[in-house]
Design an enzyme around this catalytic site. Structure first.
Site, PDB file in Angstrom:
ATOM      1  CE  LYS A 145     -35.817 -61.911 -31.776  1.00 45.81           C
ATOM      2  NZ  LYS A 145     -35.537 -61.046 -33.136  1.00 45.81           N
ATOM      3  CD  GLN A 160     -37.778 -60.935 -36.067  1.00 46.68           C
ATOM      4  OE1 GLN A 160     -37.562 -60.510 -34.889  1.00 46.68           O
ATOM      5  NE2 GLN A 160     -37.211 -62.115 -36.476  1.00 46.68           N
ATOM      6  CG  ASP A 162     -31.933 -56.782 -33.565  1.00 40.32           C
ATOM      7  OD1 ASP A 162     -31.821 -57.843 -33.034  1.00 40.32           O
ATOM      8  OD2 ASP A 162     -33.156 -56.481 -34.187  1.00 40.32           O
TER       9      ASP A 162
HETATM   10  N1  GUN Z   1     -34.436 -61.971 -38.281  1.00 39.92           N
HETATM   11  C1  GUN Z   1     -33.828 -63.088 -38.131  1.00 39.92           C
HETATM   12  N2  GUN Z   1     -32.890 -63.053 -36.888  1.00 39.92           N
HETATM   13  C2  GUN Z   1     -33.202 -61.618 -36.583  1.00 39.92           C
HETATM   14  C3  GUN Z   1     -32.465 -60.829 -35.550  1.00 39.92           C
HETATM   15  O1  GUN Z   1     -31.571 -61.306 -34.755  1.00 39.92           O
HETATM   16  N3  GUN Z   1     -33.065 -59.598 -35.085  1.00 39.92           N
HETATM   17  C4  GUN Z   1     -34.061 -59.254 -35.954  1.00 39.92           C
HETATM   18  N4  GUN Z   1     -34.384 -57.723 -35.695  1.00 39.92           N
HETATM   19  N5  GUN Z   1     -34.554 -59.847 -36.904  1.00 39.92           N
HETATM   20  C5  GUN Z   1     -34.022 -60.890 -37.327  1.00 39.92           C
END
Ligand code: GUN
Length: 432
Positions: free
Chosen positions: A186, A230, A253
């Site tokens: 990311k 995350q 998110d």
């Molecule tokens: N863990 C797995 N997928 C995601 C996501 O899309 N966002 C976040 N913050 N954590 C994750």
């Protein structure tokens, strides 16, 4: 449109030479005066030319006029411009019945009026027969790359208008290797599009109180546009509390319950990235959803449920939803019923993490199959780890009309949508 009186030069990859004669005939479009077909010159031992060799060819040929690049290498800098493709070179599409995507270079074509095309790499391994039967491959990697290019341009303009670069802060707790990789990807994507990114790492013994306090500081920090924590967080931390603590405007998110509520009410909001990525793939591949039957397999709150929301809701409202008739199947849907629902669906979207759950006999001929599942398994042949989806891809692609691969389908779209959300958040916050 291909300009009158220009030359169309084709640089075809070695593996596409079989199509060369037909290509030349087909490309004698009334608007093209002359066609020259250049074999890829720099092939070694039958392997496709390297990217740099192709780039050299590309640079030397493009002065001749309109340039069509039929390549089995996906070039990052080609962005997708469907109008030009459909209007000017539908002949190519007819010919290569299953050309999955044609990319045209926006920047260069807008300067010189050229039409630059690249057929994607999936063309190369198919035989002529199989090409007419196989599903169109939805190249999420390429589409995500296109979206990132578009965002990069928009962010440059945004900064030229006097704004600061958008800023995204990720909070990573513990040392889970998968979470580490996801966050690294990311942050890399953020840098790539011009978003300033920061990763804050905390050991897994951080208390819930400490974490919530830090999130509140970030909420109040005017230099921060997007915050993501995350997931998963350690067991002693309440995940819902954490998601709700990120302020709605910075919740890139889309996991804050107020943002989810707004999504369910078709109101303008930050939408979770994977569902948004699925919606974008469907739109960019021009898969019809209006009044169509969609089956979503999996009802998770971050993926299955919001996908179903986007697909079923009224397209006239803020979320640009898709007016489909949606059925949600889940772990308690009996297998025979799951098969029956899927078989009647024009679009099957699966997000269960159960490899091979969706088999070819469950797919209606011509249906679109979007596979959100990603599971790491050991390849029985090579003994190496590999990623697989929920769909029996090799068989399903013989029945489906469109299909996403795993990896390279929905996965890259999630990251691209995170970038999009961060830029939306930055623009919204700048208005305040
Ligand atoms: N863990 C797995 N997928 C995601 C996501 O899309 N966002 C976040 N913050 N954590 C994750």
């Amino acid at each position: 449109m291909t300009p009158m009186g220009t030359t169309t030069t084709i640089i075809a990859s070695a593996r596409l030479q079989a199509y060369r004669a037909t290509l030349e005939t087909k490309l004698k479009h009334p608007r093209c005066m002359k066609i020259s077909c250049t074999q890829e010159t720099n092939t070694k031992g039958g392997k496709p030319a390297s990217r740099s060799n192709l780039t050299q060819n590309f640079s030397s040929e493009r002065n001749l006029g309109t340039l069509a690049v039929i390549s089995d290498i996906t070039w990052k800098r080609f962005s997708y411009e469907k109008k030009r493709y459909y209007h000017s070179l539908s002949g190519v599409r007819d010919l290569l019945k299953r050309v999955r995507m044609v990319h045209s270079s926006k920047n260069q074509s807008s300067q010189k009026g050229e039409v630059i095309l690249a057929c994607d790499r999936f063309v190369r391994t198919d035989t002529k027969d199989s090409l007419s039967k196989m599903a169109k491959l939805i190249d999420g990697k390429q589409i995500a790359s296109d979206i990132r290019s578009e965002l990069r341009e928009q962010i440059v303009k945004w900064i030229q208008q006097g704004h600061r670069a958008p800023q995204l802060t990720a909070i990573l707790i513990g040392d889970d290797p998968a979470s580490n990789t996801y966050v690294a990807n990311k942050m890399k994507a953020a840098t790539d599009v011009g978003i300033v990114s920061k990763t804050e790492r905390y050991s897994s013994d951080i208390t819930e109180e400490q974490l919530l306090r830090r999130i509140e500081e970030l909420n109040l920090d005017d230099a921060v546009d997007g915050i993501l924590v995350q997931l998963p967080v350690p067991d002693h931390i309440n995940e819902r509390k954490v998601c709700n603590s990120v302020s709605c405007g910075k919740d890139v998110d889309g996991f804050n319950e107020r943002n989810i509520g707004r999504l369910c009410l078709d109101m303008n909001t930050l939408i979770p990235c994977t569902p948004l990525g699925v919606q974008e793939l469907i739109k960019r591949c021009q898969i019809e959803t209006f009044g169509k039957n969609v089956v979503v397999v999996g009802r998770s709150k971050n993926v299955g449920m919001p996908i179903a929301m986007l697909l079923h809701a009224d397209g006239r409202n803020d979320t640009c939803a898709m007016d489909a008739t949606v059925t949600i199947c889940h772990r308690f849907t009996p297998p025979s019923e799951l098969a029956r629902f899927c078989k009647s669906a024009d679009i099957v979207i699966t997000a269960t993490g159960v490899p091979g759950l969706i088999t070819a006999d469950m797919i209606k001929e011509g249906a679109a199959v979007i596979d959100v599942g990603i599971t790491r398994v050991v390849d029985p042949v090579t003994g190496k780890n590999k990623l697989v989806g929920d769909v029996d891809y090799d068989e399903a692609r013989k029945v489906a009309g469109h299909i996403t691969p795993v990896p390279g389908g929905v996965g890259p779209m999630t990251v691209a949508m995170l970038m999009k959300n961060t830029f939306i958040a930055a623009k919204n916050l700048a208005k305040k």
